[in-house]
Design a protein around this motif. Sequence first.
Motif, PDB file in Angstrom:
ATOM      1  N   MET A  77      -7.452  17.786 -43.526  1.00 42.17           N
ATOM      2  CA  MET A  77      -8.211  16.849 -42.724  1.00 42.17           C
ATOM      3  C   MET A  77      -7.391  16.502 -41.477  1.00 42.17           C
ATOM      4  O   MET A  77      -6.177  16.385 -41.529  1.00 42.17           O
ATOM      5  N   LYS A  78      -8.083  16.340 -40.375  1.00 43.58           N
ATOM      6  CA  LYS A  78      -7.468  15.969 -39.110  1.00 43.58           C
ATOM      7  C   LYS A  78      -8.042  14.620 -38.690  1.00 43.58           C
ATOM      8  O   LYS A  78      -9.226  14.357 -38.878  1.00 43.58           O
ATOM      9  N   ARG A  79      -7.183  13.786 -38.120  1.00 42.88           N
ATOM     10  CA  ARG A  79      -7.615  12.457 -37.667  1.00 42.88           C
ATOM     11  C   ARG A  79      -6.992  12.202 -36.307  1.00 42.88           C
ATOM     12  O   ARG A  79      -5.771  12.293 -36.148  1.00 42.88           O
ATOM     13  N   VAL A  80      -7.839  11.885 -35.325  1.00 40.88           N
ATOM     14  CA  VAL A  80      -7.349  11.679 -33.967  1.00 40.88           C
ATOM     15  C   VAL A  80      -7.995  10.459 -33.328  1.00 40.88           C
ATOM     16  O   VAL A  80      -9.088  10.039 -33.713  1.00 40.88           O
ATOM     17  N   LEU A  81      -7.290   9.923 -32.339  1.00 37.49           N
ATOM     18  CA  LEU A  81      -7.847   8.923 -31.436  1.00 37.49           C
ATOM     19  C   LEU A  81      -8.080   9.641 -30.116  1.00 37.49           C
ATOM     20  O   LEU A  81      -7.179  10.306 -29.597  1.00 37.49           O
ATOM     21  N   ILE A  82      -9.287   9.514 -29.597  1.00 37.83           N
ATOM     22  CA  ILE A  82      -9.665  10.163 -28.347  1.00 37.83           C
ATOM     23  C   ILE A  82     -10.035   9.067 -27.355  1.00 37.83           C
ATOM     24  O   ILE A  82     -10.926   8.258 -27.625  1.00 37.83           O
ATOM     25  N   LYS A  83      -9.350   9.041 -26.216  1.00 37.49           N
ATOM     26  CA  LYS A  83      -9.689   8.090 -25.162  1.00 37.49           C
ATOM     27  C   LYS A  83     -10.344   8.875 -24.046  1.00 37.49           C
ATOM     28  O   LYS A  83      -9.742   9.798 -23.495  1.00 37.49           O
ATOM     29  N   VAL A  84     -11.588   8.518 -23.725  1.00 36.35           N
ATOM     30  CA  VAL A  84     -12.353   9.209 -22.692  1.00 36.35           C
ATOM     31  C   VAL A  84     -12.433   8.293 -21.478  1.00 36.35           C
ATOM     32  O   VAL A  84     -12.910   7.161 -21.570  1.00 36.35           O
ATOM     33  N   ILE A  85     -11.965   8.803 -20.343  1.00 32.46           N
ATOM     34  CA  ILE A  85     -11.873   8.022 -19.112  1.00 32.46           C
ATOM     35  C   ILE A  85     -12.830   8.597 -18.073  1.00 32.46           C
ATOM     36  O   ILE A  85     -12.982   9.814 -17.972  1.00 32.46           O
ATOM     37  N   GLY A  86     -13.449   7.723 -17.316  1.00 26.47           N
ATOM     38  CA  GLY A  86     -14.384   8.125 -16.269  1.00 26.47           C
ATOM     39  C   GLY A  86     -15.571   7.186 -16.283  1.00 26.47           C
ATOM     40  O   GLY A  86     -15.471   6.049 -16.748  1.00 26.47           O
ATOM     41  N   GLU A  87     -16.703   7.659 -15.804  1.00 25.41           N
ATOM     42  CA  GLU A  87     -17.934   6.875 -15.868  1.00 25.41           C
ATOM     43  C   GLU A  87     -18.585   7.173 -17.208  1.00 25.41           C
ATOM     44  O   GLU A  87     -19.436   8.059 -17.323  1.00 25.41           O
ATOM     45  N   VAL A  88     -18.135   6.444 -18.231  1.00 24.84           N
ATOM     46  CA  VAL A  88     -18.566   6.724 -19.601  1.00 24.84           C
ATOM     47  C   VAL A  88     -19.179   5.520 -20.304  1.00 24.84           C
ATOM     48  O   VAL A  88     -19.576   5.630 -21.461  1.00 24.84           O
ATOM     49  N   GLN A  89     -19.260   4.386 -19.618  1.00 21.99           N
ATOM     50  CA  GLN A  89     -19.944   3.232 -20.198  1.00 21.99           C
ATOM     51  C   GLN A  89     -21.267   3.034 -19.467  1.00 21.99           C
ATOM     52  O   GLN A  89     -21.365   3.256 -18.267  1.00 21.99           O
ATOM     53  N   GLY A  90     -22.293   2.665 -20.227  1.00 26.45           N
ATOM     54  CA  GLY A  90     -23.607   2.436 -19.639  1.00 26.45           C
ATOM     55  C   GLY A  90     -24.389   3.713 -19.386  1.00 26.45           C
ATOM     56  O   GLY A  90     -25.380   3.695 -18.661  1.00 26.45           O
ATOM     57  N   VAL A  91     -23.939   4.822 -19.966  1.00 29.22           N
ATOM     58  CA  VAL A  91     -24.608   6.117 -19.755  1.00 29.22           C
ATOM     59  C   VAL A  91     -24.966   6.792 -21.079  1.00 29.22           C
ATOM     60  O   VAL A  91     -25.218   7.987 -21.126  1.00 29.22           O
ATOM     61  N   GLY A  92     -24.965   6.025 -22.165  1.00 27.69           N
ATOM     62  CA  GLY A  92     -25.332   6.567 -23.468  1.00 27.69           C
ATOM     63  C   GLY A  92     -24.233   7.372 -24.145  1.00 27.69           C
ATOM     64  O   GLY A  92     -24.486   8.060 -25.129  1.00 27.69           O
ATOM     65  N   PHE A  93     -23.008   7.273 -23.640  1.00 24.75           N
ATOM     66  CA  PHE A  93     -21.919   8.093 -24.179  1.00 24.75           C
ATOM     67  C   PHE A  93     -21.687   7.829 -25.660  1.00 24.75           C
ATOM     68  O   PHE A  93     -21.535   8.764 -26.442  1.00 24.75           O
ATOM     69  N   ARG A  94     -21.659   6.557 -26.057  1.00 28.27           N
ATOM     70  CA  ARG A  94     -21.369   6.244 -27.468  1.00 28.27           C
ATOM     71  C   ARG A  94     -22.426   6.819 -28.396  1.00 28.27           C
ATOM     72  O   ARG A  94     -22.099   7.392 -29.439  1.00 28.27           O
ATOM     73  N   ARG A  95     -23.678   6.685 -28.037  1.00 31.27           N
ATOM     74  CA  ARG A  95     -24.759   7.204 -28.895  1.00 31.27           C
ATOM     75  C   ARG A  95     -24.695   8.728 -28.994  1.00 31.27           C
ATOM     76  O   ARG A  95     -24.811   9.292 -30.080  1.00 31.27           O
ATOM     77  N   TYR A  96     -24.491   9.399 -27.865  1.00 33.90           N
ATOM     78  CA  TYR A  96     -24.370  10.857 -27.886  1.00 33.90           C
ATOM     79  C   TYR A  96     -23.144  11.297 -28.693  1.00 33.90           C
ATOM     80  O   TYR A  96     -23.193  12.289 -29.420  1.00 33.90           O
ATOM     81  N   ALA A  97     -22.048  10.557 -28.558  1.00 34.89           N
ATOM     82  CA  ALA A  97     -20.840  10.880 -29.325  1.00 34.89           C
ATOM     83  C   ALA A  97     -21.098  10.717 -30.817  1.00 34.89           C
ATOM     84  O   ALA A  97     -20.655  11.545 -31.627  1.00 34.89           O
ATOM     85  N   GLN A  98     -21.824   9.683 -31.175  1.00 40.08           N
ATOM     86  CA  GLN A  98     -22.164   9.467 -32.581  1.00 40.08           C
ATOM     87  C   GLN A  98     -23.009  10.622 -33.113  1.00 40.08           C
ATOM     88  O   GLN A  98     -22.739  11.154 -34.193  1.00 40.08           O
ATOM     89  N   LEU A  99     -24.019  11.025 -32.358  1.00 36.04           N
ATOM     90  CA  LEU A  99     -24.878  12.133 -32.792  1.00 36.04           C
ATOM     91  C   LEU A  99     -24.091  13.428 -32.933  1.00 36.04           C
ATOM     92  O   LEU A  99     -24.276  14.176 -33.897  1.00 36.04           O
ATOM     93  N   LYS A 100     -23.184  13.701 -31.973  1.00 35.69           N
ATOM     94  CA  LYS A 100     -22.377  14.916 -32.027  1.00 35.69           C
ATOM     95  C   LYS A 100     -21.444  14.880 -33.236  1.00 35.69           C
ATOM     96  O   LYS A 100     -21.337  15.862 -33.978  1.00 35.69           O
TER      97      LYS A 100
END
Length: 91
Positions: free
Chosen positions: A1-24
Motif C-alpha cells: 500500500m502507498k500513502r501520500v499527501l498531494i498539494k495541488v497549487i494553482g487555480e484549483v478552488q471554486g472550479v470543482g477540483f475536490r469533487r473531480y478528485a473524489q470521483l477519480k
Amino acid sequence: MKRVLIKVIGEVQGVGFRRYAQLKAQALGLTGYVTNQDDLSVLILAQGAYPAVDQLIAWCEHGSPMASVSSVLVEEDDADEIYLDFSVIQS
C-alpha cells in the motif's frame, strides 16, 4: 500500500477540483480525503495500491476541466490511520 499527501497549487478552488478528485480517487479504488487549504491550494491524502496512487498524482497535473494547475507537490505519508472511503472535507 502507498500513502501520500498531494498539494495541488494553482487555480484549483471554486472550479470543482475536490469533487473531480473524489470521483477519480473512487474510480481508482483509493481511500483518503481532499480538502481546500487557506493558501488556496488543495490537499489530498490518498492511500491504496501503488499504481492507482501514481495515476491520481498524474491526474492532479491537470485536474478538473476548469482548473489551472501550476504545480503538484507529493510527499510520502507514514501515518497509520486507515480510511474506508474517499471523502471531500469542507473547509
